[in-house]
Design a protein around this motif. Structure first.
Motif, PDB file in Angstrom:
ATOM      1  N   HIS A   1       0.837  -1.203   0.000  1.00  0.00           N
ATOM      2  CA  HIS A   1       0.000   0.000   0.000  1.00  0.00           C
ATOM      3  C   HIS A   1       0.866   1.244   0.000  1.00  0.00           C
ATOM      4  O   HIS A   1       2.025   1.228   0.442  1.00  0.00           O
ATOM      5  CB  HIS A   1      -0.945  -0.004   1.205  1.00  0.00           C
ATOM      6  CG  HIS A   1      -0.244   0.067   2.529  1.00  0.00           C
ATOM      7  ND1 HIS A   1       0.205   1.258   3.060  1.00  0.00           N
ATOM      8  CD2 HIS A   1       0.107  -0.899   3.412  1.00  0.00           C
ATOM      9  CE1 HIS A   1       0.790   1.031   4.226  1.00  0.00           C
ATOM     10  NE2 HIS A   1       0.745  -0.269   4.468  1.00  0.00           N
TER      11      HIS A   1
ATOM     12  N   THR B   1      -7.100   2.290  -3.270  1.00  0.00           N
ATOM     13  CA  THR B   1      -6.287   1.087  -3.445  1.00  0.00           C
ATOM     14  C   THR B   1      -5.740   0.589  -2.117  1.00  0.00           C
ATOM     15  O   THR B   1      -5.567  -0.618  -1.932  1.00  0.00           O
ATOM     16  CB  THR B   1      -5.117   1.327  -4.421  1.00  0.00           C
ATOM     17  OG1 THR B   1      -4.211   2.271  -3.864  1.00  0.00           O
ATOM     18  CG2 THR B   1      -5.606   1.817  -5.764  1.00  0.00           C
ATOM     19  N   ASN B   2      -5.464   1.501  -1.196  1.00  0.00           N
ATOM     20  CA  ASN B   2      -4.998   1.068   0.125  1.00  0.00           C
ATOM     21  C   ASN B   2      -6.061   0.232   0.829  1.00  0.00           C
ATOM     22  O   ASN B   2      -5.759  -0.754   1.499  1.00  0.00           O
ATOM     23  CB  ASN B   2      -4.620   2.274   0.982  1.00  0.00           C
ATOM     24  CG  ASN B   2      -3.250   2.831   0.634  1.00  0.00           C
ATOM     25  OD1 ASN B   2      -2.524   2.240  -0.165  1.00  0.00           O
ATOM     26  ND2 ASN B   2      -2.897   3.956   1.218  1.00  0.00           N
TER      27      ASN B   2
ATOM     28  N   PHE C   1      -5.972  -3.112  -0.712  1.00  0.00           N
ATOM     29  CA  PHE C   1      -4.820  -3.867  -0.210  1.00  0.00           C
ATOM     30  C   PHE C   1      -5.126  -4.501   1.142  1.00  0.00           C
ATOM     31  O   PHE C   1      -4.753  -5.650   1.405  1.00  0.00           O
ATOM     32  CB  PHE C   1      -3.600  -2.946  -0.074  1.00  0.00           C
ATOM     33  CG  PHE C   1      -2.582  -3.129  -1.163  1.00  0.00           C
ATOM     34  CD1 PHE C   1      -1.996  -4.364  -1.406  1.00  0.00           C
ATOM     35  CD2 PHE C   1      -2.207  -2.056  -1.955  1.00  0.00           C
ATOM     36  CE1 PHE C   1      -1.060  -4.531  -2.414  1.00  0.00           C
ATOM     37  CE2 PHE C   1      -1.272  -2.208  -2.966  1.00  0.00           C
ATOM     38  CZ  PHE C   1      -0.694  -3.446  -3.191  1.00  0.00           C
TER      39      PHE C   1
END
Length: 300
Positions: free
Chosen positions: A103, A230-231, A234
């Motif tokens: 991340h 996106t984190n 993840f």
């Protein structure tokens, strides 16, 4: 191919794969195994009937599509394969501008952080600017897009038997890798462990090759928002990897049930039939001896 031949072929392939891993040879663009997936790889590779062939623990990337074939240009098949992008934008000088298998640090995603540094990082040093209306209207089949992508974990496992492959597939699906499947089930089966549920691919700009500039569809605050999303992907991806490890740990401890040959199955079925016949005959004899009314044709 006989069962023994399949076992020999599997053992040979596994030995070669493990030797390559031990030597540090890795064919991926990164050149090494992702740290987060190493525990699962070690678990699978320690089992006598399984070996991992390729893996990715998940990644965020910014990707520049390759050149597309012009409608006015004819090329040979070989030239097409090497110089023109395939579906998805790969080939034809397509390349990652940025890629990470972890991340993004939260501190670089804050609104207060320097936008220039952030843009320089994700666009691989290529200058960028807001897209102008003319370029947006003049897009064609030759336009090369910039993609902001998240791709979740994917793992391929070569197995010795279909029984082992099915066991791994059950673990994968129960760990939310729902698009997993088995390839080549009649040989040494390969289990592809994957999910598309966490993936996303957002076009964020177009590339101007004449000026070597990226024309952004999305301004820095929006790009940082995508990065923060996106984190979150993840984190969910990591939970699924942990769940898969636990499920595999339990499943691989169970004894394997080897597949029967046709001859063995025929012999077993014949023996079961004979046993069933003797059981029925013994039941009938017992009813006659005890005066069972059903044997005398009496009904109620």
């Amino acid at each position: 191919m006989t069962f023994e031949r399949l076992k020999q072929e599997f053992s040979s392939r596994k030995r070669g794969i493990l030797e390559a891993l031990a030597s540090g040879t890795d064919a991926s663009p990164k050149g090494s195994v992702d740290k987060q997936i190493i525990p699962i790889m070690e678990l699978l590779n320690s089992h006598p009937g399984a070996v991992t062939t390729s893996s990715c623990s998940g990644r965020v990337s910014v990707f520049l599509e390759g050149r597309k074939q012009s409608s006015t240009t004819s090329v040979s098949r070989q030239e097409h394969e090497t110089s023109v992008a395939a579906a998805g934008g790969k080939g034809g000088d397509g390349k990652w501008l940025f890629v990470t298998h972890d991340h993004l640090p939260d501190d670089i995603l804050q609104e207060s952080q320097d936008d220039a540094t952030f843009l320089n990082t994700i666009f691989g040093g290529i200058p960028s600017e807001p897209a102008i209306t003319r370029l947006l209207e003049d897009q064609s089949s030759e336009t090369r897009y910039i993609h902001f992508k998240f791709e979740p974990m994917i793992l391929h496992v070569l197995t010795e038997t279909l029984e082992i492959a099915n066991r791994l597939l059950t673990c994968a699906i129960s760990s939310s890798f729902r698009e997993s499947g088995i390839v080549s089930p009649l040989k040494n089966p390969v289990v592809a462990i994957r999910t598309t549920g966490l993936a996303f691919d957002a076009p964020v700009g177009i590339y101007d090759p004449e000026r070597n500039v990226i024309q952004r569809f999305i301004e820095p605050p929006g790009l940082k928002l995508l990065a923060r999303l996106t984190n979150g992907r993840f984190r969910e991806n990591s939970k699924r990897i942990d769940s898969l490890y636990k499920n595999l740990s339990s499943a691989l401890k169970a004894p394997e049930t080897h597949l029967e040959s046709k001859q063995t199955r025929a012999q077993r079925k014949k023996a079961e039939g004979m046993d069933k016949g003797r059981e029925i005959a013994a039941t009938r004899e017992n009813r006659v001896e005890t005066g069972d009314p059903l044997e005398d044709g009496i009904s109620f």
